[in-house]
Scaffold this motif. Structure first.
Motif, PDB file in Angstrom:
ATOM      1  N   LEU A   1       0.832  -1.201   0.000  1.00 38.19           N
ATOM      2  CA  LEU A   1       0.000   0.000   0.000  1.00 38.19           C
ATOM      3  C   LEU A   1       0.867   1.252   0.000  1.00 38.19           C
ATOM      4  O   LEU A   1       0.608   2.213  -0.736  1.00 38.19           O
TER       5      LEU A   1
ATOM      6  N   GLY B   1      -9.303   1.367  -5.281  1.00 43.22           N
ATOM      7  CA  GLY B   1      -9.536   0.159  -4.517  1.00 43.22           C
ATOM      8  C   GLY B   1     -10.873  -0.490  -4.767  1.00 43.22           C
ATOM      9  O   GLY B   1     -11.846   0.151  -5.170  1.00 43.22           O
TER      10      GLY B   1
ATOM     11  N   TRP C   1     -13.613  -3.407  -2.743  1.00 40.62           N
ATOM     12  CA  TRP C   1     -14.055  -3.632  -1.364  1.00 40.62           C
ATOM     13  C   TRP C   1     -14.696  -5.010  -1.284  1.00 40.62           C
ATOM     14  O   TRP C   1     -15.425  -5.403  -2.211  1.00 40.62           O
TER      15      TRP C   1
ATOM     16  N   TYR D   1      -6.792  -2.936 -10.079  1.00 37.27           N
ATOM     17  CA  TYR D   1      -6.975  -2.152  -8.854  1.00 37.27           C
ATOM     18  C   TYR D   1      -5.699  -2.193  -8.025  1.00 37.27           C
ATOM     19  O   TYR D   1      -4.948  -3.166  -8.046  1.00 37.27           O
TER      20      TYR D   1
ATOM     21  N   TYR E   1      -5.580  -1.716  -4.539  1.00 40.35           N
ATOM     22  CA  TYR E   1      -5.769  -2.315  -3.218  1.00 40.35           C
ATOM     23  C   TYR E   1      -7.176  -2.886  -3.111  1.00 40.35           C
ATOM     24  O   TYR E   1      -8.071  -2.581  -3.907  1.00 40.35           O
ATOM     25  N   VAL E   2      -7.351  -3.724  -2.115  1.00 42.28           N
ATOM     26  CA  VAL E   2      -8.666  -4.247  -1.780  1.00 42.28           C
ATOM     27  C   VAL E   2      -8.863  -4.081  -0.276  1.00 42.28           C
ATOM     28  O   VAL E   2      -7.946  -4.318   0.511  1.00 42.28           O
TER      29      VAL E   2
ATOM     30  N   THR F   1      -3.575  -4.381   0.628  1.00 41.69           N
ATOM     31  CA  THR F   1      -4.728  -4.761   1.433  1.00 41.69           C
ATOM     32  C   THR F   1      -4.943  -3.810   2.600  1.00 41.69           C
ATOM     33  O   THR F   1      -3.990  -3.283   3.185  1.00 41.69           O
TER      34      THR F   1
ATOM     35  N   THR G   1     -11.940   4.166  -2.947  1.00 47.26           N
ATOM     36  CA  THR G   1     -12.572   2.862  -3.099  1.00 47.26           C
ATOM     37  C   THR G   1     -13.764   2.997  -4.036  1.00 47.26           C
ATOM     38  O   THR G   1     -14.710   3.735  -3.758  1.00 47.26           O
TER      39      THR G   1
END
Length: 260
Positions: A4, A16, A18, A35, A37-38, A66, A226
């Motif tokens: 990140l 991001g 979700w 993407y 990040y999640v 993450t 996000t």
């Protein structure tokens, strides 16, 4: 640095997905789509920190960062998701500098904090300095009380960023949920949070819900945006496929089509 932190260092905005349920392929599909990040939702989602630990372990060799949203600054679940390899925690409903400081303390070992040592993955190593440095902590400002304490929260040492929850913020300010993106008072509050946090050297994050809103938020200066949950992405994709089928349109060149 964590994945990140690397993503934020490389780009003004990161995008991001979700996850709110115990999906196996959802995070990997977000990664495949590009993407950055999640996020895993332990506050509103059908997940607990044990579910998250399994999902994080599966993503160890998948190129995506993450974060885990937790409902409070309770140090035990914060420590567990960090021990499982999460890059960041996002703590919901923070309304004071004291709550923000408690969130930071939960990510730090003694004497600076209250985190207990116990990494769950061998790849994380045993260097407590490195483990602390890689653990980012965001607090959510999503109420009128949190907004009133914005300056004090942003001044908390060790805080990585502020993550804004537009829906709860609008409701807390006395507006309808549908006003979250349109009411001038809510938009002004969002701009104030972004400007104040950025001026304090903090990363600003936010839920968008759609790509179009995400573009607007990026233009406002938010950096960690996000776009959609796995359920939203599934619903949108499923609706598009059904519309194509019932309208009699074709998928050019079999785009993304396969049989299994």
């Amino acid at each position: 640095m964590s994945r990140l932190q690397d993503a934020l260092a490389a780009s003004d905005q990161i995008w991001g997905g979700w996850v709110v349920g115990p999906t196996i392929i959802g995070p990997e599909e977000f990664a495949q789509a590009g993407y950055d990040y999640v996020g895993f939702d332990v506050q509103h989602g059908y997940l607990d920190d044990a579910d998250v630990a399994l999902l994080l372990r599966r993503l160890e060799h998948v190129p995506i960062a993450t974060a885990v949203r937790l409902p409070s600054a309770d140090p035990a679940p914060i420590g567990r998701v960090l021990d499982a390899g999460a890059d960041a925690v996002i703590i919901a409903m923070v309304e004071s500098a004291e709550q923000a400081a408690a969130a930071v303390a939960a990510t730090r070992y003694a004497p600076a904090g209250v985190r207990s040592f116990g990494p769950l993955r061998a790849s994380l190593g045993h260097d407590t300095v490195a483990l602390e440095a890689e653990a980012s902590v965001y607090v959510m400002i999503e109420t009128a009380r949190g907004l009133a304490a914005l300056d004090e929260i942003c001044a908390v040492p060790g805080l990585t960023g502020i993550y804004l929850g537009p829906a709860d913020l609008a409701i807390s300010m006395g507006h309808r949920l549908s006003d979250a993106w349109t009411h001038p008072d809510v938009r002004a509050a969002m701009a104030e949070i972004q400007d104040t946090a950025a001026a304090a050297g903090l990363v600003t994050g936010i839920h968008a819900g759609t790509g179009q809103i995400g573009k607007t938020l990026a233009d406002m200066g938010f950096r960690m945006i996000t776009l959609a949950s796995e359920s939203q992405a599934l619903r949108r994709g499923a609706a598009a496929h059904l519309s194509e089928a019932t309208a009699g349109t074709t998928d050019p060149a079999g785009q993304d089509g396969y049989l299994q």
